[in-house]
Design an enzyme around this catalytic site. Structure first.
Site, PDB file in Angstrom:
ATOM      1  NE  ARG A 130      31.755  35.715  38.824  1.00 52.53           N
ATOM      2  CZ  ARG A 130      31.980  35.300  39.833  1.00 52.53           C
ATOM      3  NH1 ARG A 130      33.390  36.813  40.213  1.00 52.53           N
ATOM      4  NH2 ARG A 130      31.335  34.650  40.218  1.00 52.53           N
ATOM      5  CG  LEU A 159      35.061  32.589  48.380  1.00 53.26           C
ATOM      6  CD1 LEU A 159      34.004  32.074  48.509  1.00 53.26           C
ATOM      7  CD2 LEU A 159      34.534  33.966  48.804  1.00 53.26           C
ATOM      8  N   GLY A 209      38.896  39.670  57.180  1.00 60.87           N
ATOM      9  CA  GLY A 209      38.583  38.874  55.717  1.00 60.87           C
ATOM     10  C   GLY A 209      39.182  37.535  55.837  1.00 60.87           C
ATOM     11  NE  ARG A 235      37.209  36.951  41.804  1.00 58.04           N
ATOM     12  CZ  ARG A 235      36.032  36.711  42.449  1.00 58.04           C
ATOM     13  NH1 ARG A 235      35.827  35.338  42.022  1.00 58.04           N
ATOM     14  NH2 ARG A 235      34.879  37.360  42.548  1.00 58.04           N
ATOM     15  CB  ALA A 277      43.096  37.707  53.485  1.00 54.03           C
ATOM     16  N   GLY A 278      43.160  38.005  55.971  1.00 54.04           N
ATOM     17  CA  GLY A 278      43.276  38.074  56.666  1.00 54.04           C
ATOM     18  C   GLY A 278      42.942  37.401  57.852  1.00 54.04           C
ATOM     19  CG  HIS A 334      31.566  41.155  42.127  1.00 50.49           C
ATOM     20  ND1 HIS A 334      31.066  40.309  42.988  1.00 50.49           N
ATOM     21  CD2 HIS A 334      31.815  40.087  41.340  1.00 50.49           C
ATOM     22  CE1 HIS A 334      30.988  39.478  43.332  1.00 50.49           C
ATOM     23  NE2 HIS A 334      32.234  38.834  42.731  1.00 50.49           N
ATOM     24  CD  GLU A 370      38.367  41.971  45.377  1.00 50.87           C
ATOM     25  OE1 GLU A 370      37.932  41.378  46.269  1.00 50.87           O
ATOM     26  OE2 GLU A 370      37.969  42.792  44.790  1.00 50.87           O
ATOM     27  CG  HIS A 376      29.121  39.211  39.396  1.00 46.79           C
ATOM     28  ND1 HIS A 376      27.871  38.379  38.937  1.00 46.79           N
ATOM     29  CD2 HIS A 376      29.203  37.742  39.563  1.00 46.79           C
ATOM     30  CE1 HIS A 376      27.542  37.256  39.140  1.00 46.79           C
ATOM     31  NE2 HIS A 376      28.726  37.180  40.027  1.00 46.79           N
TER      32      HIS A 376
HETATM   33  C1  LIG Z   1      28.485  39.567  46.311  1.00 41.40           C
HETATM   34  C2  LIG Z   1      29.766  39.254  46.833  1.00 41.40           C
HETATM   35  C3  LIG Z   1      29.781  37.835  46.101  1.00 41.40           C
HETATM   36  C4  LIG Z   1      30.866  36.810  46.048  1.00 41.40           C
HETATM   37  N1  LIG Z   1      30.604  35.629  45.741  1.00 41.40           N
HETATM   38  C5  LIG Z   1      31.668  34.883  45.943  1.00 41.40           C
HETATM   39  C6  LIG Z   1      31.676  34.425  45.327  1.00 41.40           C
HETATM   40  O1  LIG Z   1      30.709  32.916  45.476  1.00 41.40           O
HETATM   41  N2  LIG Z   1      33.287  32.916  45.310  1.00 41.40           N
HETATM   42  C7  LIG Z   1      33.958  33.871  45.310  1.00 41.40           C
HETATM   43  O2  LIG Z   1      35.342  33.054  45.012  1.00 41.40           O
HETATM   44  N3  LIG Z   1      34.572  34.702  45.286  1.00 41.40           N
HETATM   45  C8  LIG Z   1      33.292  35.731  45.405  1.00 41.40           C
HETATM   46  N4  LIG Z   1      33.012  36.855  45.449  1.00 41.40           N
HETATM   47  C9  LIG Z   1      34.338  37.411  45.832  1.00 41.40           C
HETATM   48  C10 LIG Z   1      35.573  37.493  47.644  1.00 41.40           C
HETATM   49  O3  LIG Z   1      33.851  37.232  47.747  1.00 41.40           O
HETATM   50  C11 LIG Z   1      36.415  38.082  47.715  1.00 41.40           C
HETATM   51  O4  LIG Z   1      36.939  38.335  46.993  1.00 41.40           O
HETATM   52  C12 LIG Z   1      36.783  38.239  48.813  1.00 41.40           C
HETATM   53  O5  LIG Z   1      36.176  37.742  49.813  1.00 41.40           O
HETATM   54  C13 LIG Z   1      38.307  38.806  50.035  1.00 41.40           C
HETATM   55  O6  LIG Z   1      38.217  38.692  50.894  1.00 41.40           O
HETATM   56  P1  LIG Z   1      39.613  39.683  51.308  1.00 41.40           P
HETATM   57  O7  LIG Z   1      39.980  38.800  52.220  1.00 41.40           O
HETATM   58  O8  LIG Z   1      40.738  39.326  50.168  1.00 41.40           O
HETATM   59  O9  LIG Z   1      39.008  40.761  51.768  1.00 41.40           O
HETATM   60  P2  LIG Z   1      37.858  41.787  52.219  1.00 41.40           P
HETATM   61  O10 LIG Z   1      36.919  40.334  52.982  1.00 41.40           O
HETATM   62  O11 LIG Z   1      37.318  42.498  51.592  1.00 41.40           O
HETATM   63  O12 LIG Z   1      38.440  41.937  53.656  1.00 41.40           O
HETATM   64  C14 LIG Z   1      38.670  43.012  53.425  1.00 41.40           C
HETATM   65  C15 LIG Z   1      39.248  43.684  55.329  1.00 41.40           C
HETATM   66  O13 LIG Z   1      40.311  44.263  55.154  1.00 41.40           O
HETATM   67  C16 LIG Z   1      39.618  45.528  56.164  1.00 41.40           C
HETATM   68  N5  LIG Z   1      39.758  47.033  55.710  1.00 41.40           N
HETATM   69  C17 LIG Z   1      40.281  47.563  54.689  1.00 41.40           C
HETATM   70  N6  LIG Z   1      40.432  48.490  54.438  1.00 41.40           N
HETATM   71  C18 LIG Z   1      40.685  48.779  55.505  1.00 41.40           C
HETATM   72  C19 LIG Z   1      41.604  49.782  56.459  1.00 41.40           C
HETATM   73  N7  LIG Z   1      41.895  50.900  55.627  1.00 41.40           N
HETATM   74  N8  LIG Z   1      41.904  49.510  57.365  1.00 41.40           N
HETATM   75  C20 LIG Z   1      41.870  48.956  58.521  1.00 41.40           C
HETATM   76  N9  LIG Z   1      40.920  47.783  58.040  1.00 41.40           N
HETATM   77  C21 LIG Z   1      40.494  47.435  56.803  1.00 41.40           C
HETATM   78  C22 LIG Z   1      37.883  45.200  56.079  1.00 41.40           C
HETATM   79  O14 LIG Z   1      36.993  45.452  57.710  1.00 41.40           O
HETATM   80  C23 LIG Z   1      37.943  44.083  55.919  1.00 41.40           C
HETATM   81  O15 LIG Z   1      37.941  43.331  57.852  1.00 41.40           O
HETATM   82  C24 LIG Z   1      32.314  38.174  46.025  1.00 41.40           C
HETATM   83  C25 LIG Z   1      32.033  39.038  46.246  1.00 41.40           C
HETATM   84  C26 LIG Z   1      30.634  40.239  46.181  1.00 41.40           C
HETATM   85  C27 LIG Z   1      30.922  41.335  46.258  1.00 41.40           C
END
Ligand SMILES: Cc1cc2nc3c(=O)[nH]c(=O)nc-3n(C[C@H](O)[C@H](O)[C@H](O)COP(=O)(O)OP(=O)(O)OC[C@H]3O[C@@H](n4cnc5c(N)ncnc54)[C@H](O)[C@@H]3O)c2cc1C
Ligand code: FES
Lengths: 263, 638
Positions: free
Chosen positions: B331, B442, B42, B436, B44-45, B402, B426, B266
């Site tokens: 929120r 993001l 995602g 948050r 972060a990763g 959310h 996250e 949310h």
């Molecule tokens: C509908 C929605 C709208 C949003 N809108 C906003 C916004 O407008 N602004 C904002 O700042 N934030 C927003 N957020 C929050 C934000 O999108 C997320 O908190 C953020 O993108 C999380 O990013 P991340 O990289 O931490 O995790 P994620 O993007 O969730 O990525 C997780 C990754 O880990 C991998 N993974 C998970 N478990 C495993 C496992 N066991 N083995 C291997 N891989 C695994 C997945 O494949 C994925 O690649 C929103 C969230 C949602 C749900």
């Protein structure tokens, strides 16, 4: 008021079942009973799957994740149409109110040489990733870039770039094309990056690399059927294909010289 | 144990610079000798793997989807914050820092938040350079909008698809490294265990989701970027595959899990329409810039068409209760206010769980075209799901799970208490406290990935010998066998109930007892029912198929099995925290007018829990929080 229809419907599904890449596969028939018009198509499949599990039959495998039309994971030919009979949506956004009681629905995976079936409706779309890996990026390094406002980008170009960048990489364009061509996918990336000053610098190298990779993956050629545009859930226009062809032609008479080895 | 966040000393404005000076570096020629496993692609990763690969480390990146581009970050709609102050409306790094600390209800670590605000500006520059097509004005400059909890316009956006565009930026940067050979992608892999050798993280155990093989991967460090856990509620805005598995497995190997009870509900989601529902869809918070929340004043009006309810019979409850922030209240506050209206019998739509989000005033003022330009895709999405045209009738919305503010405990370096295990995005607990603010997740994901981990991981790697422990170490075999044993156990129960039935039941327990309002009684009830359900699961779940092929039931089964354990910890944390703060609202702790009442004297700490066994009580470790730059005050948005 919508969202409150209560009459349910019964449908007959003909679903492609294929154990793995080596299996030949065939269509199997299942009943979908008491389906609410407010369900999404995938929720309908959930219901059918729960039923199959109860009967000890392996549920239908299909790719899905976000269920809101943005991750590009879901990929089903529904009655011969990529993502089904509604415009500008993915299969997960299709709702059962588009069908009526007694309908038969045919559900198949994307069909393309470059997308081998893994199981049932699940295919391998790694080819699309490899095309992006070939040059679907700008070579900006982390850090050391100018302020975001240092280079103004005309609104029109920014908006057009966004139109192209809306691609979710689902592969519906390939699945819809009689030639299984990936031109819309590739041209959307070329268009997205080429229309921005940040991406324009590498435009010539990009188009050559990406088109070469596309050919290497075994995608077909474009013969102007426009099925890709008609079935793209994000409404990406085939004009990006013409734009890409122009960029490609520009590179032919005088290809920019490659940097010398070791330079 | 009292935990130490390892924050650098000195004035807050200089901590990060100072720390960067002091941290060890890995010499460029040595970087390729180190292998780093990044789990999750995602924001972060993806950002972390791309940047570490570019720096020369040997990176392997994992995700459960078929492509790195599909992580759940893709679904973020609204935008990303940065302290650029382009609109000249009074923003600054300090104000973004202040808003985030206050928005989090004073339950985050100041130093981490300040660093986040500092690097926020670099993120925007980076994304622009990658070709992220942010919204621009006619002069060609970047455009901004407002989000909840802030009185300045600091949110950058790309139509309603900001997360998608940022993720594609990171994915493309990652793809460039794949081509360069520095990153190897392992898609359709799910991490099932963390391998710890002599107290340090040395690798992971995965299941190949296509072949079913259990695979071991070694790394000199492991970076978890695996997202949030609110699917513990079953229905949420998260993607279907989001789970707590990676984080929970790490917790079972000794990583502390911090503040699991801080979950964000949310305020603006499309209400549930029936029992078949598999997920809830968010309507971006940015809609509250132009939409007004209201509920009928009179119960008897609830079944009327909204257009037939007279203006004076509408309760614009956010504007009434919070005049200075109005519809842009944060929120947690907006969600609880919506729940209050419905609890009071003034909800609308199916099940009377809904309130209106009305655009009529904005459409009158700005015209329908302007609203379409701003939110067209959201209105379309709403219509696809509900069959209603929100240009003509107000949207119906209701709060939904959310985001998870809680996560694995990390220090200032984003390293957990297990050396070599880093946690970003996250999945960690660091910057959002108990709530948050919109557009900050993001920002955090990209900050951690592009600008924090590249520095802090070197500080760890420089102290170890690369490649010393690889998959031939017996711990890898033991971990793989344990994972396999678990899967076999799931396949062999052969009971009567499907995995989703269990997940639904768990979700119901959690939503009703550990949801928007929590009480001593509801939490104790959950603590009784969760272990019962878990027990039933292990005796009565039915998982079809085998382990040596694509098996989505099996995937769901292990995710739900982990939720069935984790949910108990989450509930215990909520029970122990005898205060209301941010997303954690204990009904016993509220002011006369129903606002959250914090207890700074007793609870101004991060609660980091150590796993002690499935049916055993976890041990609590506290990291005291101190506020030197923002005054610890009652959070008011009135
Ligand atoms: C509908 C929605 C709208 C949003 N809108 C906003 C916004 O407008 N602004 C904002 O700042 N934030 C927003 N957020 C929050 C934000 O999108 C997320 O908190 C953020 O993108 C999380 O990013 P991340 O990289 O931490 O995790 P994620 O993007 O969730 O990525 C997780 C990754 O880990 C991998 N993974 C998970 N478990 C495993 C496992 N066991 N083995 C291997 N891989 C695994 C997945 O494949 C994925 O690649 C929103 C969230 C949602 C749900
Ligand atoms: S499941 Fe994500 S687009 Fe359909």
């Amino acid at each position: 008021m919508g969202g409150t229809a209560t009459t349910t419907m019964n449908l007959t599904l003909h679903v492609w079942r294929q154990k793995d890449g080596n299996d030949k596969g065939c269509l199997e028939q299942y009943d979908a009973k008491d389906i609410s018009p407010d369900m999404s198509f995938l929720e309908m499949l959930d219901v059918v799957n729960e039923d199959l599990i109860k009967q000890g039959i392996e549920p239908i495998v299909f790719d899905h994740d976000c269920r809101e039309g943005i991750c590009g994971m879901c990929s089903q030919m529904i009655n011969g149409i990529a993502h089904g009979p509604d415009e500008l949506i993915t299969a997960c956004q299709l709702h059962m109110r588009k069908f009526k009681d007694g309908d038969s629905i045919f559900i198949e995976p994307w069909r393309a040489r470059a997308f081998p079936v893994l199981k049932d409706l699940m295919v391998d779309r790694g080819a699309l990733d490899r095309i992006i890996q070939s040059y679907g990026y700008t070579s900006a390094k982390t850090g050391g870039v100018p302020d975001g406002n240092a280079i103004p980008v005309g609104k029109q170009n920014a908006d057009l770039a966004m139109d192209a960048a809306a691609c979710i990489g689902c592969g519906a364009c390939v699945a819809s094309c009689p030639n299984a061509s990936a031109m819309l996918f590739v041209s959307a990336k070329i268009g997205h990056l080429g229309m921005l000053p940040q991406g324009e610098v590498e435009a010539a190298r990009r188009v050559r690399a990406m088109v070469a990779q596309m050919d290497a993956e075994g995608f077909g050629n474009c013969t102007n059927h426009y099925e890709c545009e008609a079935n793209c859930p994000k409404g990406i226009k085939a004009t990006f294909i013409s734009r890409m062809n122009r960029e490609l032609i520009k590179t032919i008479p005088c290809p920019p010289r490659e940097a010398k080895a070791g330079a | 144990m009292i935990l130490n966040g390892n924050c650098p000393t000195g004035p807050i404005t200089q901590k990060w610079d100072k720390h960067r000076q002091e941290m060890k570096l890995v010499n460029p020629a040595n970087k390729r000798k180190f292998k780093v496993l990044v789990v999750g692609t995602g924001l972060a990763g993806g950002a972390a793997a791309a940047t570490l690969g570019e720096l020369g480390y040997n990176v392997e990146a994992f995700c459960y989807q078929d492509s790195a581009r599909r992580a759940h970050s893709i679904a973020a709609q609204g935008g990303i914050n940065a302290a650029k102050n382009y609109p000249n409306d009074g923003d600054s790094i300090f104000r973004l820092f202040y808003d985030t600390v206050k928005g989090g209800d004073f339950r985050a670590r100041e130093a981490d938040v300040y660093r986040l605000a500092t690097v926020s500006n670099n993120i925007i520059d980076q994304c622009v350079a990658q070709g992220v097509p942010f919204a621009r004005d006619y002069a060609g400059y970047l455009d901004n909008r407002s989000f909840g909890g802030a009185q300045v316009s600091r949110t950058f956006y790309a139509r309603g698809q900001t997360g998608q565009q940022l993720l594609i930026g990171a994915y493309q940067a990652l793809s460039r490294q794949v081509k360069a050979g520095s990153v190897k992608l392992k898609t359709r892999r799910e991490m099932l265990d963390l391998v710890v050798v002599d107290g340090e993280a040395k690798g992971i155990t995965c299941r190949n989701l296509v072949t079913g093989e259990i695979e071991s991967f070694w790394g000199d460090a492991v970076v978890l970027c695996t997202g949030g856990y609110v699917n513990v509620f079953y229905l949420s805005t998260n993607a279907m595959g989001c789970s707590v598995t990676a984080g929970w497995k790490a917790a079972k190997k000794g990583a502390f899990f911090a503040n699991p009870c801080y979950t964000q509900i949310h305020p603006t989601c499309i209400p549930q329409s029936g029992d078949h529902q598999s997920k809830l869809t968010l309507m971006s918070e940015s809609l509250r810039n132009d939409g007004r929340c209201w509920a009928p004043k009179k119960k008897e009006d609830c079944n009327k068409k909204p257009g037939d309810i007279a203006e004076e019979d509408r309760d614009y409850y956010l504007e009434r209760k919070y005049p200075s922030f109005g519809n842009l209240a944060p929120r947690d506050i907006a969600s609880r206010a919506a729940k209050e209206q419905c609890d009071d019998g003034r909800g609308v739509g199916p099940g009377a769980r809904g309130v209106y989000l009305d655009f009529a005033a904005s459409i009158n003022r700005l015209g329908e075209d302007k609203i379409r330009e701003r939110y067209g895709n959201l209105f379309d999405m709403y219509e696809k799901i509900t069959d209603e045209n929100a240009y003509k009738v107000p949207m119906r919305i209701y709060p939904a799970p959310h985001y998870s503010m809680g996560g694995l405990w990390v220090d200032y370096n984003c390293m957990s208490n297990i050396p070599g295990l880093f946690v970003l995005g996250e999945a960690n607990f660091s910057v959002h406290g108990a709530n948050r603010l919109g557009a900050s997740a993001l920002m955090q994901g990209l900050a951690d990935g592009y600008f924090v981990i590249p520095y802090t991981i070197a500080n760890y790697l420089a102290r170890i010998t690369p490649g010393k422990i690889t998959t031939d170490h017996p711990e890898f075999k033991a971990s793989a066998e344990a994972a396999k044993g678990n899967l076999d156990r799931l396949l062999n129960v052969n009971g009567k109930k499907s995995v989703s039935e269990f997940h639904r039941e768990l979700g119901k327990i959690m939503w009703e007892n550990v949801g928007m309002a929590r009480s001593d009684a509801s939490l104790k009830d959950a603590l009784k029912r969760i272990p019962e359900l878990r027990d039933e699961f292990w005796n009565n779940v039915k998982v079809t198929g085998s382990g040596s092929e694509v098996n989505q039931q099996l995937e769901n089964a292990w995710r739900v099995a982990d939720f069935l354990e984790f949910s108990e910890l989450m509930t215990r944390d909520a029970l122990h925290r005898e205060e209301s703060c941010g997303g954690h609202f204990r009904v016993e702790h509220q002011t006369e007018d129903g606002e959250a009442m914090r207890n700074d004297a007793d609870f101004c700490y991060a609660a980091a829990w150590e796993f002690k066994g499935v049916d055993k009580a976890p041990e609590l470790h506290k990291e005291p929080l101190t506020f030197e730059n923002v005054e610890l005050a009652v959070r008011s948005y009135k």
